[in-house]
Design a protein around this motif. Structure first.
Motif, short mmCIF file in Angstrom:
data_model
loop_
_atom_site.label_atom_id
_atom_site.label_comp_id
_atom_site.label_asym_id
_atom_site.label_seq_id
_atom_site.Cartn_x
_atom_site.Cartn_y
_atom_site.Cartn_z
N TYR A 177 -36.98 44.58 15.20
CA TYR A 177 -37.08 45.28 13.92
C TYR A 177 -37.22 46.79 14.16
N HIS A 178 -38.03 47.15 15.14
CA HIS A 178 -38.23 48.56 15.48
C HIS A 178 -36.93 49.20 15.94
N GLN A 179 -36.17 48.50 16.77
CA GLN A 179 -34.92 49.03 17.28
C GLN A 179 -33.86 49.14 16.19
N GLU A 180 -33.80 48.14 15.31
CA GLU A 180 -32.77 48.10 14.29
C GLU A 180 -33.04 49.04 13.12
N HIS A 181 -34.32 49.18 12.75
CA HIS A 181 -34.65 49.89 11.51
C HIS A 181 -35.57 51.08 11.70
N ASN A 182 -35.97 51.35 12.94
CA ASN A 182 -36.86 52.47 13.25
C ASN A 182 -38.18 52.38 12.47
N VAL A 183 -38.64 51.15 12.29
CA VAL A 183 -39.91 50.87 11.62
C VAL A 183 -40.67 49.84 12.45
N LEU A 184 -41.99 50.05 12.63
CA LEU A 184 -42.81 49.06 13.32
C LEU A 184 -43.52 48.23 12.24
N PRO A 185 -43.09 46.99 12.02
CA PRO A 185 -43.59 46.20 10.88
C PRO A 185 -44.91 45.49 11.15
N SER A 186 -45.91 46.25 11.56
CA SER A 186 -47.22 45.67 11.83
C SER A 186 -48.30 46.72 11.66
N ASN A 187 -49.48 46.26 11.21
CA ASN A 187 -50.63 47.14 11.12
C ASN A 187 -51.65 46.88 12.22
N GLN A 188 -51.32 45.97 13.13
CA GLN A 188 -52.23 45.62 14.21
C GLN A 188 -52.17 46.65 15.34
N MET A 189 -53.27 46.78 16.08
CA MET A 189 -53.39 47.83 17.09
C MET A 189 -52.35 47.70 18.21
N VAL A 190 -52.32 46.54 18.87
CA VAL A 190 -51.42 46.40 20.03
C VAL A 190 -49.95 46.57 19.63
N PRO A 191 -49.48 45.93 18.57
CA PRO A 191 -48.10 46.18 18.16
C PRO A 191 -47.80 47.65 17.87
N ARG A 192 -48.75 48.36 17.27
CA ARG A 192 -48.50 49.77 16.98
C ARG A 192 -48.46 50.61 18.26
N LEU A 193 -49.28 50.24 19.22
CA LEU A 193 -49.21 50.91 20.53
C LEU A 193 -47.89 50.59 21.22
N LEU A 194 -47.42 49.37 21.05
CA LEU A 194 -46.12 49.00 21.62
C LEU A 194 -45.00 49.78 20.96
N GLY A 195 -45.07 49.96 19.65
CA GLY A 195 -44.05 50.74 18.96
C GLY A 195 -43.96 52.16 19.49
N ASN A 196 -45.11 52.76 19.75
CA ASN A 196 -45.14 54.11 20.33
C ASN A 196 -44.52 54.10 21.73
N LEU A 197 -44.85 53.07 22.50
CA LEU A 197 -44.30 52.92 23.85
C LEU A 197 -42.79 52.79 23.81
N TRP A 198 -42.27 51.92 22.96
CA TRP A 198 -40.83 51.70 22.87
C TRP A 198 -40.10 52.99 22.46
N SER A 199 -40.70 53.73 21.54
CA SER A 199 -40.09 54.99 21.10
C SER A 199 -39.99 55.99 22.24
N SER A 200 -40.95 55.93 23.16
CA SER A 200 -41.00 56.92 24.26
C SER A 200 -39.83 56.81 25.22
N LYS A 201 -39.13 55.68 25.21
CA LYS A 201 -38.00 55.49 26.11
C LYS A 201 -36.65 55.52 25.38
N GLN A 202 -36.66 56.00 24.14
CA GLN A 202 -35.42 56.19 23.40
C GLN A 202 -34.94 57.62 23.59
N ALA A 203 -33.70 57.78 23.99
CA ALA A 203 -33.19 59.09 24.37
C ALA A 203 -33.25 60.11 23.23
N SER A 204 -33.07 59.66 22.00
CA SER A 204 -33.01 60.60 20.86
C SER A 204 -34.24 60.55 19.98
N ASN A 205 -35.33 59.99 20.49
CA ASN A 205 -36.54 59.85 19.68
C ASN A 205 -37.66 60.71 20.27
N SER A 206 -38.11 61.68 19.51
CA SER A 206 -39.21 62.54 19.96
C SER A 206 -40.49 62.26 19.18
#
Length: 242
Positions: A198-227
């Motif tokens: 969902y994060h990759q397809e829609h650029n939204v992290l669909p969770s309010n939980q701590m670990v998923p939100r930390l994962l969303g930040n992590l995944w964004s950090s390795k996207q070439a066009s995402n700052s």
């Protein structure tokens, strides 16, 4: 030698047998809105289907192997011309068996969440961690020079979540065998993969939980066009051999 696992999500057209599928209720904590993802199952197997709230369908399953190259071929849903005809592509065969049509999106590999349980993180090298996160085989060229990860410790046992670099994949590496066998393989591996898709397809992290939100930040950090990510919430390890 540990077993390597990969949980995959394949973008597909709506199955022709959708009316025969059974809906599995979503647990309230899994997503920020229960309607984000709807899970469907068939009566005759452990594989399942996901439909997001924008009517995109995905087929989900998992494979395992004795080496990283096994995972590389396991998420391939199209047989490239350069692949030897004798190379087993388990996902291609399974999609044909299930009579599913892959949705063309310019990519020939499924979204992947690879994982392994090891005795000690110190024995699983930087190169192996990078290859696992990128779902590269042992003989593939090493493209990136660092890994981005977050980690936790439970009773002195470390678990790392490592981002792939524009590979539509990420990895879990853990020393916690109980977590791996009883929680990860059949629960969080699939849940985190759904969040990742969902994060990759829609650029939204669909969770309010701590670990998923930390994962969303992590995944964004390795996207070439995402700052739009917070560097203070991840760890970066450089390849010391370069």
């Amino acid at each position: 030698m540990p077993l390597f696992y990969i949980h995959v999500a394949v973008p597909i057209e709506e199955p022709t047998f959708v009316n025969s599928l059974k809906v599995i209720p979503t647990e309230p904590y899994m997503f920020d809105d229960p309607s984000r993802m709807t899970k469907f199952v068939k009566d005759d197997g452990e594989n399942f289907f996901i439909k997001d709230d924008l009517d995109n369908w995905y087929f989900m399953t998992f494979f395992f192997g004795n080496q990283l190259t096994d995972l590389k071929w396991a998420r391939q849903y199209f047989r490239p011309a350069y692949v030897d005809s004798k190379t087993q592509l388990s996902l291609v065969d399974l999609l044909e068996k299930e009579k599913l049509t892959v949705k063309e999106n310019g990519f020939d590999k499924a979204y992947g969440h690879s994982s392994v349980c090891i005795d000690s993180m110190s024995q699983f090298t930087w190169e192996q961690q990078a290859r696992l996160a990128n779902v590269d085989g042992e003989d593939d060229p090493q493209v990136v020079s660092n890994i981005h990860f977050i980690r936790n410790l439970y009773k002195s046992q470390e678990t790392r979540y490592i981002a792939g670099a524009e590979t539509r994949s990420f990895a879990t590496v853990t020393e916690n065998r109980y977590y791996f066998n009883h929680i990860h393989l059949h629960n969080t591996a699939f849940l985190y993969l759904q969040l990742f898709v969902y994060h990759q397809e829609h650029n939204v992290l669909p969770s309010n939980q701590m670990v998923p939100r930390l994962l969303g930040n992590l995944w964004s950090s390795k996207q070439a066009s995402n700052s739009q990510w917070n560097p203070s919430l991840i760890e970066i390890e450089e390849n010391k051999n370069i």
